[in-house]
Design a protein around this motif. Structure first.
Motif, PDB file in Angstrom:
ATOM      1  N   TRP A  85      35.097 -54.894  -1.945  1.00  0.00           N
ATOM      2  CA  TRP A  85      35.453 -55.886  -2.928  1.00  0.00           C
ATOM      3  C   TRP A  85      35.330 -57.261  -2.304  1.00  0.00           C
ATOM      4  O   TRP A  85      35.799 -57.498  -1.211  1.00  0.00           O
ATOM      5  CB  TRP A  85      36.876 -55.615  -3.433  1.00  0.00           C
ATOM      6  CG  TRP A  85      37.378 -56.665  -4.369  1.00  0.00           C
ATOM      7  CD1 TRP A  85      38.335 -57.584  -4.113  1.00  0.00           C
ATOM      8  CD2 TRP A  85      36.947 -56.920  -5.684  1.00  0.00           C
ATOM      9  NE1 TRP A  85      38.535 -58.380  -5.200  1.00  0.00           N
ATOM     10  CE2 TRP A  85      37.690 -58.010  -6.183  1.00  0.00           C
ATOM     11  CE3 TRP A  85      35.991 -56.343  -6.493  1.00  0.00           C
ATOM     12  CZ2 TRP A  85      37.492 -58.505  -7.471  1.00  0.00           C
ATOM     13  CZ3 TRP A  85      35.816 -56.851  -7.763  1.00  0.00           C
ATOM     14  CH2 TRP A  85      36.568 -57.916  -8.230  1.00  0.00           C
ATOM     15  N   HIS A  86      34.738 -58.166  -3.006  1.00  0.00           N
ATOM     16  CA  HIS A  86      34.507 -59.485  -2.428  1.00  0.00           C
ATOM     17  C   HIS A  86      35.496 -60.528  -2.926  1.00  0.00           C
ATOM     18  O   HIS A  86      35.476 -61.664  -2.481  1.00  0.00           O
ATOM     19  CB  HIS A  86      33.070 -59.942  -2.703  1.00  0.00           C
ATOM     20  CG  HIS A  86      32.764 -60.075  -4.168  1.00  0.00           C
ATOM     21  ND1 HIS A  86      33.080 -61.179  -4.884  1.00  0.00           N
ATOM     22  CD2 HIS A  86      32.167 -59.225  -5.026  1.00  0.00           C
ATOM     23  CE1 HIS A  86      32.699 -61.020  -6.138  1.00  0.00           C
ATOM     24  NE2 HIS A  86      32.144 -59.835  -6.251  1.00  0.00           N
ATOM     25  N   GLY A  87      36.373 -60.175  -3.801  1.00  0.00           N
ATOM     26  CA  GLY A  87      37.421 -61.086  -4.242  1.00  0.00           C
ATOM     27  C   GLY A  87      36.925 -62.367  -4.886  1.00  0.00           C
ATOM     28  O   GLY A  87      37.579 -63.398  -4.823  1.00  0.00           O
ATOM     29  N   GLY A  88      35.756 -62.328  -5.496  1.00  0.00           N
ATOM     30  CA  GLY A  88      35.248 -63.505  -6.185  1.00  0.00           C
ATOM     31  C   GLY A  88      34.564 -64.514  -5.286  1.00  0.00           C
ATOM     32  O   GLY A  88      34.218 -65.603  -5.725  1.00  0.00           O
ATOM     33  N   THR A  89      34.358 -64.175  -4.038  1.00  0.00           N
ATOM     34  CA  THR A  89      33.696 -65.103  -3.127  1.00  0.00           C
ATOM     35  C   THR A  89      32.194 -65.068  -3.354  1.00  0.00           C
ATOM     36  O   THR A  89      31.643 -64.056  -3.781  1.00  0.00           O
ATOM     37  CB  THR A  89      34.013 -64.739  -1.653  1.00  0.00           C
ATOM     38  OG1 THR A  89      33.557 -63.413  -1.399  1.00  0.00           O
ATOM     39  CG2 THR A  89      35.500 -64.843  -1.380  1.00  0.00           C
ATOM     40  N   PRO A  90      31.504 -66.149  -3.046  1.00  0.00           N
ATOM     41  CA  PRO A  90      30.055 -66.167  -3.235  1.00  0.00           C
ATOM     42  C   PRO A  90      29.362 -65.262  -2.216  1.00  0.00           C
ATOM     43  O   PRO A  90      29.859 -65.061  -1.108  1.00  0.00           O
ATOM     44  CB  PRO A  90      29.680 -67.633  -3.010  1.00  0.00           C
ATOM     45  CG  PRO A  90      30.770 -68.188  -2.182  1.00  0.00           C
ATOM     46  CD  PRO A  90      32.015 -67.428  -2.546  1.00  0.00           C
ATOM     47  N   ASN A  91      28.216 -64.737  -2.606  1.00  0.00           N
ATOM     48  CA  ASN A  91      27.411 -63.919  -1.705  1.00  0.00           C
ATOM     49  C   ASN A  91      26.485 -64.850  -0.932  1.00  0.00           C
ATOM     50  O   ASN A  91      25.495 -65.333  -1.468  1.00  0.00           O
ATOM     51  CB  ASN A  91      26.610 -62.890  -2.507  1.00  0.00           C
ATOM     52  CG  ASN A  91      25.799 -61.977  -1.627  1.00  0.00           C
ATOM     53  OD1 ASN A  91      25.923 -62.001  -0.402  1.00  0.00           O
ATOM     54  ND2 ASN A  91      24.971 -61.154  -2.245  1.00  0.00           N
ATOM     55  N   LEU A  92      26.798 -65.102   0.312  1.00  0.00           N
ATOM     56  CA  LEU A  92      26.011 -66.011   1.138  1.00  0.00           C
ATOM     57  C   LEU A  92      24.980 -65.275   1.985  1.00  0.00           C
ATOM     58  O   LEU A  92      24.244 -65.914   2.739  1.00  0.00           O
ATOM     59  CB  LEU A  92      26.943 -66.837   2.039  1.00  0.00           C
ATOM     60  CG  LEU A  92      27.986 -67.675   1.288  1.00  0.00           C
ATOM     61  CD1 LEU A  92      28.905 -68.392   2.264  1.00  0.00           C
ATOM     62  CD2 LEU A  92      27.325 -68.658   0.333  1.00  0.00           C
ATOM     63  N   SER A  93      24.910 -63.963   1.842  1.00  0.00           N
ATOM     64  CA  SER A  93      23.946 -63.188   2.621  1.00  0.00           C
ATOM     65  C   SER A  93      22.614 -63.119   1.888  1.00  0.00           C
ATOM     66  O   SER A  93      22.478 -63.552   0.743  1.00  0.00           O
ATOM     67  CB  SER A  93      24.476 -61.780   2.862  1.00  0.00           C
ATOM     68  OG  SER A  93      24.412 -61.036   1.667  1.00  0.00           O
ATOM     69  N   ASP A  94      21.619 -62.555   2.564  1.00  0.00           N
ATOM     70  CA  ASP A  94      20.313 -62.336   1.942  1.00  0.00           C
ATOM     71  C   ASP A  94      20.257 -61.003   1.199  1.00  0.00           C
ATOM     72  O   ASP A  94      19.270 -60.700   0.558  1.00  0.00           O
ATOM     73  CB  ASP A  94      19.209 -62.359   3.003  1.00  0.00           C
ATOM     74  CG  ASP A  94      18.937 -63.767   3.524  1.00  0.00           C
ATOM     75  OD1 ASP A  94      19.254 -64.730   2.813  1.00  0.00           O
ATOM     76  OD2 ASP A  94      18.411 -63.887   4.643  1.00  0.00           O
ATOM     77  N   ALA A  95      21.309 -60.222   1.301  1.00  0.00           N
ATOM     78  CA  ALA A  95      21.326 -58.898   0.678  1.00  0.00           C
ATOM     79  C   ALA A  95      21.908 -58.971  -0.732  1.00  0.00           C
ATOM     80  O   ALA A  95      22.836 -59.730  -0.995  1.00  0.00           O
ATOM     81  CB  ALA A  95      22.156 -57.935   1.519  1.00  0.00           C
ATOM     82  N   THR A  96      21.339 -58.164  -1.631  1.00  0.00           N
ATOM     83  CA  THR A  96      21.875 -58.066  -2.976  1.00  0.00           C
ATOM     84  C   THR A  96      23.216 -57.364  -2.922  1.00  0.00           C
ATOM     85  O   THR A  96      23.381 -56.381  -2.217  1.00  0.00           O
ATOM     86  CB  THR A  96      20.914 -57.267  -3.876  1.00  0.00           C
ATOM     87  OG1 THR A  96      19.652 -57.938  -3.901  1.00  0.00           O
ATOM     88  CG2 THR A  96      21.452 -57.137  -5.282  1.00  0.00           C
ATOM     89  N   ARG A  97      24.188 -57.856  -3.634  1.00  0.00           N
ATOM     90  CA  ARG A  97      25.502 -57.230  -3.691  1.00  0.00           C
ATOM     91  C   ARG A  97      25.729 -56.789  -5.135  1.00  0.00           C
ATOM     92  O   ARG A  97      25.948 -57.604  -6.017  1.00  0.00           O
ATOM     93  CB  ARG A  97      26.580 -58.210  -3.240  1.00  0.00           C
ATOM     94  CG  ARG A  97      27.953 -57.584  -3.203  1.00  0.00           C
ATOM     95  CD  ARG A  97      28.986 -58.483  -2.552  1.00  0.00           C
ATOM     96  NE  ARG A  97      29.046 -59.779  -3.178  1.00  0.00           N
ATOM     97  CZ  ARG A  97      29.618 -60.854  -2.614  1.00  0.00           C
ATOM     98  NH1 ARG A  97      30.136 -60.784  -1.416  1.00  0.00           N
ATOM     99  NH2 ARG A  97      29.656 -61.996  -3.257  1.00  0.00           N
TER     100      ARG A  97
END
Length: 82
Positions: free
Chosen positions: A1-13
């Motif tokens: 769970w990412h808790g609403g944080t932005p995905n800053l990686s290059d991988a699709t989440r």
């Protein structure tokens, strides 16, 4: 769970989703679609998968199993790299 944080990686989440409702609601406790959108929901569990479940799990999933061919998976081009 990412808790609403932005995905800053290059991988699709991916964000899986499951919705639950009481069986009496899903079978149409009311004819009014605006109150019961579950009446319009397609069944989405292939019988081949359902048949591998335990008896208890089959009972829980009895209202979502289908014999229809389903188009499922991740479509080409669904994700992109930034």
């Amino acid at each position: 769970w990412h808790g609403g944080t932005p995905n800053l990686s290059d991988a699709t989440r991916f964000l899986p989703n499951v919705e639950f409702a009481a069986p009496w609601w899903c079978v149409g406790a009311t004819e009014e679609f605006w109150r019961n959108p579950w009446k319009l929901a397609p069944r989405g569990m292939p019988r081949q998968l359902w048949s591998r479940l335990s008896a208890y799990a089959q009972h829980l999933c009895r209202m979502v199993v289908t014999d229809k061919d389903l188009d499922y998976g991740v479509r080409d081009g669904f994700s992109y790299r930034r």
